[in-house]
Design a protein around this motif. Sequence first.
Motif, PDB file in Angstrom:
ATOM      1  N   TRP A 217      56.477  23.934  23.585  1.00 41.23           N
ATOM      2  CA  TRP A 217      56.400  23.636  25.011  1.00 41.23           C
ATOM      3  C   TRP A 217      56.823  22.215  25.326  1.00 41.23           C
ATOM      4  O   TRP A 217      57.411  21.940  26.361  1.00 41.23           O
ATOM      5  CB  TRP A 217      54.977  23.878  25.527  1.00 41.23           C
ATOM      6  CG  TRP A 217      54.786  23.351  26.902  1.00 41.23           C
ATOM      7  CD1 TRP A 217      54.141  22.199  27.278  1.00 41.23           C
ATOM      8  CD2 TRP A 217      55.307  23.911  28.113  1.00 41.23           C
ATOM      9  NE1 TRP A 217      54.214  22.023  28.636  1.00 41.23           N
ATOM     10  CE2 TRP A 217      54.930  23.070  29.178  1.00 41.23           C
ATOM     11  CE3 TRP A 217      56.062  25.044  28.407  1.00 41.23           C
ATOM     12  CZ2 TRP A 217      55.269  23.325  30.499  1.00 41.23           C
ATOM     13  CZ3 TRP A 217      56.386  25.298  29.727  1.00 41.23           C
ATOM     14  CH2 TRP A 217      55.995  24.443  30.751  1.00 41.23           C
ATOM     15  N   ASP A 218      56.541  21.285  24.450  1.00 32.04           N
ATOM     16  CA  ASP A 218      56.668  19.853  24.737  1.00 32.04           C
ATOM     17  C   ASP A 218      58.095  19.406  25.033  1.00 32.04           C
ATOM     18  O   ASP A 218      59.054  19.866  24.412  1.00 32.04           O
ATOM     19  CB  ASP A 218      56.193  19.018  23.541  1.00 32.04           C
ATOM     20  CG  ASP A 218      54.744  19.234  23.212  1.00 32.04           C
ATOM     21  OD1 ASP A 218      54.298  20.390  23.197  1.00 32.04           O
ATOM     22  OD2 ASP A 218      54.053  18.241  22.949  1.00 32.04           O
TER      23      ASP A 218
ATOM     24  N   SER B  77      57.588  15.271  31.438  1.00 29.62           N
ATOM     25  CA  SER B  77      58.942  15.645  31.853  1.00 29.62           C
ATOM     26  C   SER B  77      59.939  15.107  30.832  1.00 29.62           C
ATOM     27  O   SER B  77      59.582  14.316  29.962  1.00 29.62           O
ATOM     28  CB  SER B  77      59.260  15.098  33.242  1.00 29.62           C
ATOM     29  OG  SER B  77      59.248  13.689  33.225  1.00 29.62           O
ATOM     30  N   GLY B  78      61.168  15.539  30.966  1.00 29.24           N
ATOM     31  CA  GLY B  78      62.215  15.082  30.063  1.00 29.24           C
ATOM     32  C   GLY B  78      63.461  15.911  30.205  1.00 29.24           C
ATOM     33  O   GLY B  78      63.560  16.778  31.070  1.00 29.24           O
ATOM     34  N   SER B  79      64.415  15.666  29.334  1.00 29.51           N
ATOM     35  CA  SER B  79      65.676  16.407  29.346  1.00 29.51           C
ATOM     36  C   SER B  79      65.777  17.404  28.202  1.00 29.51           C
ATOM     37  O   SER B  79      66.590  18.330  28.250  1.00 29.51           O
ATOM     38  CB  SER B  79      66.854  15.431  29.238  1.00 29.51           C
ATOM     39  OG  SER B  79      66.863  14.546  30.327  1.00 29.51           O
TER      40      SER B  79
ATOM     41  N   SER C  39      68.394  20.785  24.834  1.00 32.35           N
ATOM     42  CA  SER C  39      68.206  21.114  26.243  1.00 32.35           C
ATOM     43  C   SER C  39      67.573  22.502  26.331  1.00 32.35           C
ATOM     44  O   SER C  39      67.961  23.407  25.584  1.00 32.35           O
ATOM     45  CB  SER C  39      69.559  21.101  26.954  1.00 32.35           C
ATOM     46  OG  SER C  39      69.415  21.540  28.278  1.00 32.35           O
ATOM     47  N   PRO C  40      66.615  22.698  27.222  1.00 34.74           N
ATOM     48  CA  PRO C  40      65.940  24.005  27.289  1.00 34.74           C
ATOM     49  C   PRO C  40      66.856  25.155  27.724  1.00 34.74           C
ATOM     50  O   PRO C  40      66.508  26.314  27.522  1.00 34.74           O
ATOM     51  CB  PRO C  40      64.821  23.786  28.302  1.00 34.74           C
ATOM     52  CG  PRO C  40      65.186  22.570  29.056  1.00 34.74           C
ATOM     53  CD  PRO C  40      66.050  21.736  28.153  1.00 34.74           C
ATOM     54  N   ASP C  41      68.013  24.849  28.273  1.00 33.21           N
ATOM     55  CA  ASP C  41      68.918  25.936  28.647  1.00 33.21           C
ATOM     56  C   ASP C  41      69.960  26.233  27.576  1.00 33.21           C
ATOM     57  O   ASP C  41      70.813  27.095  27.749  1.00 33.21           O
ATOM     58  CB  ASP C  41      69.583  25.673  30.001  1.00 33.21           C
ATOM     59  CG  ASP C  41      70.387  24.381  30.042  1.00 33.21           C
ATOM     60  OD1 ASP C  41      70.385  23.627  29.050  1.00 33.21           O
ATOM     61  OD2 ASP C  41      71.017  24.130  31.080  1.00 33.21           O
ATOM     62  N   ASP C  42      69.890  25.540  26.444  1.00 31.35           N
ATOM     63  CA  ASP C  42      70.789  25.836  25.335  1.00 31.35           C
ATOM     64  C   ASP C  42      70.315  27.079  24.595  1.00 31.35           C
ATOM     65  O   ASP C  42      69.123  27.366  24.528  1.00 31.35           O
ATOM     66  CB  ASP C  42      70.856  24.665  24.348  1.00 31.35           C
ATOM     67  CG  ASP C  42      71.652  23.493  24.889  1.00 31.35           C
ATOM     68  OD1 ASP C  42      72.410  23.680  25.865  1.00 31.35           O
ATOM     69  OD2 ASP C  42      71.500  22.390  24.340  1.00 31.35           O
ATOM     70  N   ARG C  43      71.258  27.805  24.033  1.00 33.62           N
ATOM     71  CA  ARG C  43      70.947  28.990  23.231  1.00 33.62           C
ATOM     72  C   ARG C  43      71.618  28.830  21.877  1.00 33.62           C
ATOM     73  O   ARG C  43      72.790  28.497  21.798  1.00 33.62           O
ATOM     74  CB  ARG C  43      71.466  30.252  23.907  1.00 33.62           C
ATOM     75  CG  ARG C  43      70.814  30.525  25.221  1.00 33.62           C
ATOM     76  CD  ARG C  43      71.395  31.760  25.855  1.00 33.62           C
ATOM     77  NE  ARG C  43      70.850  31.908  27.193  1.00 33.62           N
ATOM     78  CZ  ARG C  43      71.142  32.897  27.994  1.00 33.62           C
ATOM     79  NH1 ARG C  43      71.985  33.835  27.602  1.00 33.62           N
ATOM     80  NH2 ARG C  43      70.618  32.966  29.182  1.00 33.62           N
TER      81      ARG C  43
END
Length: 162
Positions: free
Chosen positions: A100-101, A119-121, A146-150
């Motif tokens: 989560w972090d 928060s963060g990138s 990045s959280p949107d990377d796969r």
Amino acid sequence: LKEVYTLTGITKNSDGNIESANVTVDWSAAGYRLPTEAEWEWAARGGKSSRGYTYAGSNSEGSVAWYSGNSSNKTQAAGTKASNELGIYDLSGNVCEWCWDWYGGYSSGSQADPKGPSSGSFRVYRGGSFNHDAVYLRVSNRSFSSPDDRYYYVGFRPVRTN
């Protein structure tokens, strides 16, 4: 179970898939969620039963982990290597696991069950994978993206909050 996450500000692409959203967490909700980085590491180290191993359950990576040295560069069936002290499999190797972090530096002071920056990138992932060298399998190793990377070598392991 009560939902742990709330999504707002959702934007979707033409296929109806979520492209972005603001996500908040209710830490008191009894439901499934990603572990915090501290929870992941506590579990990987063997919790209160820890024997201080370098990898999750052993000082020998090959006994507990699928990694670049033994995986034929692909994921393997879960639970086919030895578990750690808590009976949990594949915390080192096979696939990295999202936490989560947000990625950030550690606090210099003592903390109990820290939750990382607000928060963060980049989000943290841990554990190393089938295509990583052994150094990335250590329970102390941290990675981020990045959280949107796969990635084909990153997955997740939900935890349940009581």
